[in-house]
Write a protein that holds these residues in place. Structure first.
Motif, mmCIF file in Angstrom:
data_model
loop_
_atom_site.group_PDB
_atom_site.id
_atom_site.type_symbol
_atom_site.label_atom_id
_atom_site.label_comp_id
_atom_site.label_asym_id
_atom_site.label_seq_id
_atom_site.Cartn_x
_atom_site.Cartn_y
_atom_site.Cartn_z
ATOM 1 N N CYS A 336 0.846 -1.208 0.000
ATOM 2 C CA CYS A 336 0.000 0.000 0.000
ATOM 3 C C CYS A 336 0.878 1.254 0.000
ATOM 4 O O CYS A 336 1.693 1.450 0.903
ATOM 5 C CB CYS A 336 -0.913 -0.006 1.222
ATOM 6 S SG CYS A 336 -1.851 1.505 1.434
ATOM 7 N N ASN A 338 0.080 4.185 0.505
ATOM 8 C CA ASN A 338 -0.348 5.178 1.494
ATOM 9 C C ASN A 338 0.338 4.991 2.850
ATOM 10 O O ASN A 338 0.591 5.955 3.555
ATOM 11 C CB ASN A 338 -1.872 5.111 1.653
ATOM 12 C CG ASN A 338 -2.415 6.248 2.467
ATOM 13 O OD1 ASN A 338 -2.117 7.409 2.181
ATOM 14 N ND2 ASN A 338 -3.171 5.928 3.500
ATOM 15 N N CYS A 339 0.635 3.743 3.182
ATOM 16 C CA CYS A 339 1.152 3.515 4.542
ATOM 17 C C CYS A 339 2.498 2.779 4.574
ATOM 18 O O CYS A 339 3.031 2.501 5.636
ATOM 19 C CB CYS A 339 0.126 2.749 5.367
ATOM 20 S SG CYS A 339 -0.251 1.118 4.734
ATOM 21 N N GLY A 371 -0.235 -0.981 7.105
ATOM 22 C CA GLY A 371 -1.690 -1.106 7.277
ATOM 23 C C GLY A 371 -2.327 0.231 7.607
ATOM 24 O O GLY A 371 -1.835 0.945 8.487
ATOM 25 N N CYS A 372 -3.368 0.566 6.872
ATOM 26 C CA CYS A 372 -4.104 1.811 7.119
ATOM 27 C C CYS A 372 -5.548 1.618 6.640
ATOM 28 O O CYS A 372 -5.911 0.537 6.191
ATOM 29 C CB CYS A 372 -3.438 2.984 6.386
ATOM 30 S SG CYS A 372 -3.560 2.884 4.587
ATOM 31 N N CYS A 375 -6.098 0.349 2.980
ATOM 32 C CA CYS A 375 -5.761 -1.026 2.568
ATOM 33 C C CYS A 375 -6.371 -2.038 3.533
ATOM 34 O O CYS A 375 -5.869 -3.160 3.643
ATOM 35 C CB CYS A 375 -4.249 -1.192 2.464
ATOM 36 S SG CYS A 375 -3.363 -0.859 3.984
#
Ligand SMILES: [Zn+2]
Length: 444
Positions: A336, A338-339, A371-372, A375
């Motif tokens: 992911c 984003n994280c 993990g966020c 996702c």
């Protein structure tokens, strides 16, 4: 009568009948058993409580609850939905990009009515609880329609249901978005200019072979070329392309299809899979008689594909003349973006990077999956392809004709610029597309 009463009397049929008796509310179309409900525009349905209020609930809610589960599954791009009873709960999971994600935990009381509802929409026996059952249905979401493959298994806690969701018209992936490194993409695009020959996508099941073939085929203008496919099953529907479903049960196999197809004056032919001698030899023949032929084979490496064709008794000279490009591939979980968390390459991997790549591990970074929200707290989102592309060059032709080993052919191909799968994996670990753990899995 409340559902609880119904259940206490152990008469699920009453519930089933009740639902069936209400055609104006039923979401089943009698002709197809398809769910026809149109999802509403706004998304303001009340949250389903994990426990029924006061130990009773309205059975009329059940179709809506089941509907909501599918709607959400499609939104989240789940490949499967699992309905799993335990001793005191009823759990629903989604499989997304290979990970199991908990959707909701219901009170045990929801188990029977939800399973009954699923049986109704997939035309299964409501009163059968001891034997496994398989069924089919479909669901129409806001913009997407999916086929449902329903499997029911009796367990110690009651029936467990797993439903595979198959998109009816999946979005075609652009060739440039598959994850090919720029020089590999250039090679592929060059060969798409050819007017005859064979382009093969190879790899194990689930490695994205058909996605690659379709993204290559969709680069052609279907109004300019006669493009025909033989598939089992038809996965993507492409406008202006003639697609034919193979049906072995009625004696219509790939060789039959190919023999007919070549009489249909095609420019481009796609054969879903080469599984046998007959198909292989007909495909090679088509490739040598002025057709561009696309197909897949179940082999693990680019060079292994040549061996497989030889094992199918295809002549060496014909292989070198027909095959233009072999794309060996895998599909890997993307970390992911984003994280993901950047970290220095641990010393234990130095040797690996030095052996397999031209990357200096001391100057490079790897990325951890964290993990966020974006996702589902798995650290992974989407997938990316790894590619090993073998081009039929004069030197490779010579080696094949000279009965060279796979290793010799591979060494020559690497010398001419072929990037091995493991090298592509390490590159993608460094660029932050995948984790080193996922990269290492393709090297096993
Ligand atoms: Zn994330």
């Amino acid at each position: 009568m409340s559902l609880l009463d119904v259940l206490q009397k152990e008469s699920e049929e009453v519930l089933a009948k009740k639902v069936e008796d209400k055609p104006e509310e039923s979401i089943i179309s009698p002709a197809t058993n398809d769910i026809q409900i149109e999802s509403k525009e706004e998304d303001v349905k009340p949250e389903i409580s994990e426990k029924p209020k006061g130990d009773v609930f309205d059975e009329d809610e059940i179709p809506e609850i089941v509907d909501e589960i599918f709607k959400k599954a499609i939104e989240m791009h789940a490949s499967d939905v699992h309905f799993k009873p335990t001793d005191d709960k009823f759990e629903v999971y989604y499989r997304i990009d290979g990970n199991m994600i908990e959707h909701k935990v219901y009170d045990r009381i929801f188990h029977n009515p939800i399973i009954a509802r699923i049986k109704i929409i997939s035309s299964l026996k409501i009163d059968e609880h001891r034997l496994p059952q398989d069924g089919k249905s479909s669901y129409k979401g806001t913009n997407k329609e999916v086929d449902l493959r329903v499997s029911i298994l009796p367990t110690q806690y009651g029936e467990k249901v797993v439903i595979r969701l198959l998109e009816k018209n999946p979005e075609m992936v652009n060739l440039r978005d598959l994850g090919m490194l720029p020089n590999i993409l250039m090679k592929v695009e060059k060969h798409l200019q050819g007017t005859y020959g064979m382009i093969l996508a190879v790899g194990p099941t689930g490695s994205g072979k058909s996605t690659s073939l379709f993204s290559m085929i969709s680069t052609f203008n279907a109004e300019e070329y006669n493009i025909s496919t033989l598939e089992d099953p038809i996965e993507y529907k492409i406008p202006n392309v003639t697609q034919t479903q193979i049906n072995v049960e009625i004696g219509f196999d790939f060789p039959d299809g190919l023999r007919t197809l070549v009489r249909q004056d095609p420019d481009i032919i796609m054969v879903g899979e080469i599984r046998d001698k007959k198909t292989a030899s007909l495909a090679v023949e088509s490739a040598l008689t002025g057709h561009l032929v696309f197909s897949t084979l179940h082999t693990n490496t680019a060079t292994g594909t040549i061996q497989r064709l030889l094992n199918m008794e295809i002549d060496r000279f014909l292989i070198t003349a027909a095959v233009k490009l072999i794309i060996s591939q895998r599909l890997i979980k993307k970390v992911c973006s984003n994280c993901r968390e950047k970290y220095e390459v641990p010393k234990k991997y130095y040797e690996l990077f030095k052996e397999q790549t031209d990357i200096d591990p001391q100057k490079a970074f790897l990325y951890k999956a964290k993990g966020c929200d974006k996702c589902n707290n798995t650290g992974y989102k989407g997938r990316i392809g790894l590619f090993e592309v073998l081009e039929m060059t004069p030197a490779i032709e010579e080696l094949i004709i000279g009965n060279a080993s796979n290793a010799e052919i591979e060494a020559q191909a690497v010398k001419e610029g072929m990037i091995l799968l493991k090298k592509d994996a390490l590159y993608k670990a460094i660029t932050g597309d995948i984790t080193i753990e996922e990269a290492l899995r393709v090297m096993l």
